[in-house]
Design a protein around this motif. Structure first.
Motif, short mmCIF file in Angstrom:
data_model
loop_
_atom_site.label_atom_id
_atom_site.label_comp_id
_atom_site.label_asym_id
_atom_site.label_seq_id
_atom_site.Cartn_x
_atom_site.Cartn_y
_atom_site.Cartn_z
N ASN A 5 0.85 -1.18 0.00
CA ASN A 5 0.00 0.00 0.00
C ASN A 5 0.90 1.25 0.00
O ASN A 5 1.88 1.31 0.72
CB ASN A 5 -0.82 -0.09 1.30
N GLY A 6 0.52 2.26 -0.82
CA GLY A 6 1.32 3.48 -0.93
C GLY A 6 1.49 4.19 0.40
O GLY A 6 2.56 4.75 0.70
N LYS A 7 0.43 4.13 1.22
CA LYS A 7 0.49 4.82 2.52
C LYS A 7 1.56 4.18 3.41
O LYS A 7 2.28 4.87 4.12
CB LYS A 7 -0.90 4.68 3.18
N THR A 8 1.67 2.86 3.33
CA THR A 8 2.69 2.16 4.13
C THR A 8 4.09 2.59 3.70
O THR A 8 4.96 2.85 4.53
CB THR A 8 2.54 0.63 3.93
N ARG A 10 4.95 5.41 2.28
CA ARG A 10 5.22 6.78 2.71
C ARG A 10 5.54 6.84 4.20
O ARG A 10 6.51 7.48 4.63
CB ARG A 10 4.03 7.69 2.37
N GLU A 11 4.74 6.14 5.00
CA GLU A 11 4.97 6.17 6.46
C GLU A 11 6.35 5.64 6.82
O GLU A 11 7.05 6.21 7.65
CB GLU A 11 3.89 5.33 7.17
N GLU A 14 9.05 8.14 5.72
CA GLU A 14 9.13 9.32 6.60
C GLU A 14 9.73 8.94 7.96
O GLU A 14 10.47 9.72 8.55
CB GLU A 14 7.73 9.93 6.76
N GLU A 38 3.50 6.06 -3.72
CA GLU A 38 2.94 6.61 -2.49
C GLU A 38 1.55 7.20 -2.69
O GLU A 38 0.76 7.29 -1.75
CB GLU A 38 3.89 7.67 -1.92
N THR A 39 1.27 7.65 -3.91
CA THR A 39 -0.05 8.25 -4.16
C THR A 39 -1.01 7.25 -4.80
O THR A 39 -2.10 7.60 -5.23
CB THR A 39 0.10 9.49 -5.08
N GLY A 40 -0.61 6.01 -4.84
CA GLY A 40 -1.50 4.96 -5.34
C GLY A 40 -1.68 4.97 -6.84
O GLY A 40 -2.62 4.37 -7.37
N GLY A 66 1.38 -4.27 5.63
CA GLY A 66 1.25 -3.00 6.34
C GLY A 66 1.15 -3.21 7.85
O GLY A 66 0.91 -2.29 8.61
#
Ligand SMILES: [Fe+2]
Length: 193
Positions: A5-8, A10-11, A14, A38-40, A66
């Motif tokens: 998952n893109g959110k994973t 990015r997290e 960061e 990261e933006t899917g 994730g």
């Protein structure tokens, strides 16, 4: 099937304080590619997943699901030791974390230690710097204690036993921990020391 998952991404990026460009350079892709993930708008190709997980400091499983084990010491705590015993050859596999292990073609379920019952009662004496462990239990070929183990936060000691042998084992004291005995018929038993 779970895929990253893109959110994973990015997290994790960061958390490790990488810019998209820095992460991209580590895995030989462009920063635009990382931004797309990261933006899917795209997914990392399966061939870069291993490098991506490595760069982000997680396992492939964590990256794909994730499900991040953020608060766990990656080196593990020995007291969380799991034992896997092969029912065919008697091999003993120890693992600090959960895992999938097989031996003699059999996938081994992790042992689930029980509190000692009367037949598997562990008698313990503390003599100077040692624990002396005794068990009044059959030691016949078909029913015997095949190993005992002493696990503390820092170490694990496994002593193999054989039929016809007395169950009398000495461990050098290393602080609080768990003592385990494994009976080939009745499974694993434990006491705290
Ligand atoms: Fe037994």
């Amino acid at each position: 099937m779970c895929y990253v998952n893109g959110k994973t991404i990015r997290e994790l990026r960061e958390k490790r304080r990488f810019t998209q460009r820095e992460l991209a350079e580590k895995i030989c892709v462009s920063d635009k590619t990382v931004s797309k993930w990261e933006t899917g708008k795209g997914f990392p190709d399966v061939v870069v997943i291993e490098d991506l997980a490595k760069a982000l400091g997680v396992s492939i499983a964590e990256l794909l699901t994730g499900d991040l084990k953020e608060n766990e010491n990656p080196s593990g705590n020995m007291k969380k030791m799991h034992f896997f015993v092969c029912p065919i050859c008697g091999n003993v596999i120890t693992s600090v974390g959960l895992g999938s292990f097989s031996c003699c073609g059999v996938t081994l379920p992790g042992e689930e230690p029980q509190s000692c019952d009367k037949e598997h009662e562990i008698h313990l004496e503390e003599v100077d710097l040692e624990y002396h462990l005794f068990l009044d239990h059959p030691m016949e070929k078909k029913h015997y204690v095949s190993f005992v183990a002493y696990v503390t936060a820092e170490s694990v000691e496994v002593v193999k036993l054989y039929p016809e042998q007395d169950i009398s084992v000495r461990f050098r004291k290393k602080g609080h921990g768990l003592l385990y005995v494994y009976c080939n018929r009745h499974g694993m038993f434990q006491i705290r020391v």
